[in-house]
Design a protein around this motif. Sequence first.
Motif, PDB file in Angstrom:
ATOM      1  N   LEU A 277       0.830  -1.210   0.000  1.00 32.30           N
ATOM      2  CA  LEU A 277       0.000   0.000   0.000  1.00 32.30           C
ATOM      3  C   LEU A 277       0.863   1.257   0.000  1.00 32.30           C
ATOM      4  CD1 LEU A 277      -2.632  -1.219   2.615  1.00 32.30           C
ATOM      5  CD2 LEU A 277      -3.013  -0.949   0.151  1.00 32.30           C
ATOM      6  N   VAL A 278       2.068   1.133  -0.543  1.00 26.93           N
ATOM      7  CA  VAL A 278       2.965   2.284  -0.640  1.00 26.93           C
ATOM      8  C   VAL A 278       2.306   3.360  -1.507  1.00 26.93           C
ATOM      9  CG1 VAL A 278       5.167   3.089  -1.561  1.00 26.93           C
ATOM     10  CG2 VAL A 278       5.067   0.966  -0.255  1.00 26.93           C
ATOM     11  N   GLY A 279       2.440   4.595  -1.082  1.00 35.43           N
ATOM     12  CA  GLY A 279       1.796   5.693  -1.781  1.00 35.43           C
ATOM     13  C   GLY A 279       0.521   6.145  -1.104  1.00 35.43           C
ATOM     14  N   TYR A 280       0.052   5.328  -0.161  1.00 34.69           N
ATOM     15  CA  TYR A 280      -1.167   5.671   0.575  1.00 34.69           C
ATOM     16  C   TYR A 280      -0.902   5.949   2.053  1.00 34.69           C
ATOM     17  CZ  TYR A 280      -3.714   4.121  -3.558  1.00 34.69           C
ATOM     18  OH  TYR A 280      -4.198   3.989  -4.838  1.00 34.69           O
ATOM     19  N   GLY A 281       0.367   5.930   2.469  1.00 33.97           N
ATOM     20  CA  GLY A 281       0.701   6.389   3.801  1.00 33.97           C
ATOM     21  C   GLY A 281       0.537   5.400   4.930  1.00 33.97           C
ATOM     22  N   VAL A 282       0.376   4.114   4.627  1.00 42.24           N
ATOM     23  CA  VAL A 282       0.299   3.133   5.713  1.00 42.24           C
ATOM     24  C   VAL A 282       1.655   3.027   6.400  1.00 42.24           C
ATOM     25  CG1 VAL A 282      -0.110   0.714   6.305  1.00 42.24           C
ATOM     26  CG2 VAL A 282      -1.594   1.864   4.664  1.00 42.24           C
ATOM     27  N   ILE A 290      -3.545  10.997   3.673  1.00 44.70           N
ATOM     28  CA  ILE A 290      -4.501  12.015   4.121  1.00 44.70           C
ATOM     29  C   ILE A 290      -4.844  12.954   2.972  1.00 44.70           C
ATOM     30  CG2 ILE A 290      -4.809  14.022   5.628  1.00 44.70           C
ATOM     31  CD1 ILE A 290      -3.094  12.570   7.721  1.00 44.70           C
ATOM     32  N   ASN A 291      -3.833  13.412   2.243  1.00 46.48           N
ATOM     33  CA  ASN A 291      -4.070  14.340   1.140  1.00 46.48           C
ATOM     34  C   ASN A 291      -4.877  13.700   0.024  1.00 46.48           C
ATOM     35  OD1 ASN A 291      -2.727  16.539   2.307  1.00 46.48           O
ATOM     36  ND2 ASN A 291      -0.736  15.828   1.585  1.00 46.48           N
ATOM     37  N   ALA A 292      -4.639  12.409  -0.216  1.00 49.06           N
ATOM     38  CA  ALA A 292      -5.421  11.710  -1.248  1.00 49.06           C
ATOM     39  C   ALA A 292      -6.883  11.605  -0.839  1.00 49.06           C
ATOM     40  CB  ALA A 292      -4.827  10.323  -1.496  1.00 49.06           C
ATOM     41  N   ALA A 293      -7.126  11.322   0.434  1.00 48.69           N
ATOM     42  CA  ALA A 293      -8.517  11.231   0.914  1.00 48.69           C
ATOM     43  C   ALA A 293      -9.200  12.589   0.855  1.00 48.69           C
ATOM     44  CB  ALA A 293      -8.542  10.689   2.348  1.00 48.69           C
ATOM     45  N   LEU A 294      -8.489  13.650   1.207  1.00 49.71           N
ATOM     46  CA  LEU A 294      -9.068  14.990   1.202  1.00 49.71           C
ATOM     47  C   LEU A 294      -9.357  15.497  -0.206  1.00 49.71           C
ATOM     48  CD1 LEU A 294      -6.889  16.695   3.972  1.00 49.71           C
ATOM     49  CD2 LEU A 294      -9.299  16.081   4.133  1.00 49.71           C
ATOM     50  N   SER A 295      -8.670  14.970  -1.193  1.00 46.49           N
ATOM     51  CA  SER A 295      -8.911  15.389  -2.571  1.00 46.49           C
ATOM     52  C   SER A 295      -9.857  14.442  -3.308  1.00 46.49           C
ATOM     53  CB  SER A 295      -7.577  15.486  -3.323  1.00 46.49           C
ATOM     54  OG  SER A 295      -6.909  14.228  -3.338  1.00 46.49           O
ATOM     55  N   GLY A 296     -10.382  13.444  -2.605  1.00 44.10           N
ATOM     56  CA  GLY A 296     -11.360  12.540  -3.205  1.00 44.10           C
ATOM     57  C   GLY A 296     -10.780  11.562  -4.202  1.00 44.10           C
ATOM     58  N   LYS A 297      -9.509  11.193  -4.051  1.00 39.72           N
ATOM     59  CA  LYS A 297      -8.844  10.318  -5.017  1.00 39.72           C
ATOM     60  C   LYS A 297      -8.877   8.840  -4.633  1.00 39.72           C
ATOM     61  CE  LYS A 297      -5.630  13.922  -6.559  1.00 39.72           C
ATOM     62  NZ  LYS A 297      -4.205  14.346  -6.655  1.00 39.72           N
ATOM     63  N   ILE A 298      -9.538   8.497  -3.520  1.00 38.33           N
ATOM     64  CA  ILE A 298      -9.577   7.113  -3.053  1.00 38.33           C
ATOM     65  C   ILE A 298     -11.026   6.646  -3.003  1.00 38.33           C
ATOM     66  CG2 ILE A 298      -8.849   5.501  -1.256  1.00 38.33           C
ATOM     67  CD1 ILE A 298      -6.858   7.543  -0.278  1.00 38.33           C
ATOM     68  N   GLY A 299     -11.280   5.452  -3.530  1.00 39.37           N
ATOM     69  CA  GLY A 299     -12.626   4.890  -3.530  1.00 39.37           C
ATOM     70  C   GLY A 299     -13.011   4.307  -2.184  1.00 39.37           C
ATOM     71  N   LEU A 300     -14.282   3.974  -2.036  1.00 41.30           N
ATOM     72  CA  LEU A 300     -14.812   3.502  -0.763  1.00 41.30           C
ATOM     73  C   LEU A 300     -14.134   2.231  -0.250  1.00 41.30           C
ATOM     74  CD1 LEU A 300     -16.849   3.650   1.553  1.00 41.30           C
ATOM     75  CD2 LEU A 300     -18.539   2.558   0.050  1.00 41.30           C
ATOM     76  N   PRO A 301     -14.004   1.167  -1.052  1.00 40.50           N
ATOM     77  CA  PRO A 301     -13.371  -0.057  -0.517  1.00 40.50           C
ATOM     78  C   PRO A 301     -11.940   0.179  -0.035  1.00 40.50           C
ATOM     79  CG  PRO A 301     -14.510  -0.523  -2.577  1.00 40.50           C
ATOM     80  CD  PRO A 301     -14.460   0.964  -2.443  1.00 40.50           C
ATOM     81  N   LEU A 302     -11.176   0.987  -0.804  1.00 39.60           N
ATOM     82  CA  LEU A 302      -9.784   1.231  -0.427  1.00 39.60           C
ATOM     83  C   LEU A 302      -9.701   2.104   0.829  1.00 39.60           C
ATOM     84  CD1 LEU A 302      -6.816   0.834  -0.981  1.00 39.60           C
ATOM     85  CD2 LEU A 302      -6.890   2.741  -2.613  1.00 39.60           C
ATOM     86  N   LEU A 303     -10.601   3.052   0.992  1.00 37.19           N
ATOM     87  CA  LEU A 303     -10.623   3.871   2.202  1.00 37.19           C
ATOM     88  C   LEU A 303     -10.784   2.997   3.448  1.00 37.19           C
ATOM     89  CD1 LEU A 303     -12.863   6.854   1.029  1.00 37.19           C
ATOM     90  CD2 LEU A 303     -10.492   7.050   1.806  1.00 37.19           C
ATOM     91  N   LEU A 304     -11.705   2.047   3.372  1.00 38.87           N
ATOM     92  CA  LEU A 304     -11.943   1.161   4.514  1.00 38.87           C
ATOM     93  C   LEU A 304     -10.750   0.236   4.750  1.00 38.87           C
ATOM     94  CD1 LEU A 304     -15.692   0.277   3.841  1.00 38.87           C
ATOM     95  CD2 LEU A 304     -14.777   1.871   5.549  1.00 38.87           C
ATOM     96  N   LEU A 305     -10.143  -0.253   3.664  1.00 35.19           N
ATOM     97  CA  LEU A 305      -8.950  -1.101   3.786  1.00 35.19           C
ATOM     98  C   LEU A 305      -7.804  -0.332   4.424  1.00 35.19           C
ATOM     99  CD1 LEU A 305      -7.313  -3.687   3.191  1.00 35.19           C
ATOM    100  CD2 LEU A 305      -6.850  -2.744   0.910  1.00 35.19           C
ATOM    101  N   LEU A 306      -7.607   0.911   3.987  1.00 28.61           N
ATOM    102  CA  LEU A 306      -6.525   1.729   4.535  1.00 28.61           C
ATOM    103  C   LEU A 306      -6.767   2.041   6.004  1.00 28.61           C
ATOM    104  CD1 LEU A 306      -5.964   4.167   1.532  1.00 28.61           C
ATOM    105  CD2 LEU A 306      -4.418   2.359   2.303  1.00 28.61           C
ATOM    106  N   PHE A 307      -8.006   2.221   6.397  1.00 29.41           N
ATOM    107  CA  PHE A 307      -8.321   2.463   7.808  1.00 29.41           C
ATOM    108  C   PHE A 307      -7.864   1.281   8.662  1.00 29.41           C
ATOM    109  CE2 PHE A 307     -11.167   1.835  11.434  1.00 29.41           C
ATOM    110  CZ  PHE A 307     -11.033   3.049  12.091  1.00 29.41           C
ATOM    111  N   VAL A 308      -8.216   0.077   8.240  1.00 28.08           N
ATOM    112  CA  VAL A 308      -7.840  -1.119   8.995  1.00 28.08           C
ATOM    113  C   VAL A 308      -6.323  -1.315   8.975  1.00 28.08           C
ATOM    114  CG1 VAL A 308      -8.064  -3.628   9.142  1.00 28.08           C
ATOM    115  CG2 VAL A 308     -10.065  -2.225   8.585  1.00 28.08           C
TER     116      VAL A 308
END
Length: 441
Positions: A277-282, A290-308
């Motif tokens: 998950l490099v590039g997404y800040g894990v 954080i910046n990708a989420a704030l700009s709306g560049k991440i879809g719903l399934p990936l947002l939940l995966l990144l949270f976990v």
Amino acid sequence: MQDNNLNYLKEWAELNLIAIMLGIFGAISAIIFAKIIDYNKYFFEKIFQQGFSKALILIFIPTIGGLIAGPIIYKYCRGSKGHGIPEVMYAINSEGSFIEKRKAIVKTILSVITIGSGGSAGRAGPIAQIGASIGSVFGQFSKYDEKKTKILVVSGLSSGLSAALNTPLGGAIFGFELILSSFSPLSVMPIVLASVISVNLSRAVLGQEAMINVIPFVYNPAEVPFYIILGVVIGIASFIFIKVFYLIEDGFEKINTPFYFKPAIGGILTGLVGFSLVGYGVLGAGFEGINAALSGKIGLPLLLLLFVAKMLATSFTLGSGSSGGLFSPSLYLGSMLGGAMGLIFVHVAPNTISHPEAYALIGMGAFFSGVSKVPLTCIIMISEIAGGYSIIPAIMLSVLISYGISVLLLGKSSIDTIKLDRKFLAAKSFSNELNESGAKD
């Protein structure tokens, strides 16, 4: 009477002069960590771009960091492990604001190693602890009493946090809300001055652009029910994160392995969670995610995966004993879950939700409020990050509801005071006594 006024003015001037120096130290720390994070992001992405087989090396880089950090913590400063703020709270409320001089140096080295090797931790907590340690050193050197030394400790802490997150007012408010628990003219000015100096110096070197980039959003009264739902969901999620964090930390405590190997075990687990998950800040501080989420560049399934993934990676990194902060991971978790809720809301009410990305921003404040029990700090800090106060009613609603849910589930305890309750003051609840001790000053 005149002599008393002159003495008061002299004390006030001395504290402010030292606060300026603490602001400079806070800025220097923030600049060093910002450069490390930038290099870390570039290095990891270059490896990741070489293909899957070469990207596997990313699993072992946090492990190497843990192998280096573990023996340093064990030999030189065991109090430097973990996320830092609890140690500052303990020193202020139970040790007369005395912090060992070497902690500032060791904490800097350990946090650089942890974050630089991809450990899932933030820079704000370590910078704040470094600033607090330097403030304590100044207080001891000047032979100040406990009250004045406490002001300097909080000034150093607030200056570091302000520079790290580019939030001068939020950093100062954090010092009052969580640590000092009281206001007076003698204490307000040094803390605010240190915060302002640190932010201005860090901006002069790093530029005006913050590590967190936000698209301006406008408050919409029609979305109030969704702000309330967001606060409830994130309040519950912050409770789950605290439980997972301490479940994993307790697991590491029970492992029949020498302590100095445990950060390496946490490192390899962190690498396993985050290498794909490099590039997404894990891995690392997580600002790119954080910046990708704030700009709306991440879809719903990936947002939940990144949270976990971030929840597990942070728990493995800090729960195993490595050194770093919880500020950035908490903001990251809030942005992912808030962003996911925003996408759900826009499907439910497409004509009402104009900016689903705004929920990632609001979620940051709500999550940190639930985790650390500092609602006022979160309201001010997120407004500063947003670059304006138009969204503040939405932030207030979600932050206060998340805080209320957290109080309902955890009482007065936060992720910081739980550690103090369990490890420092077994016979006396730190979280119950904290406000009382602060109010006496």
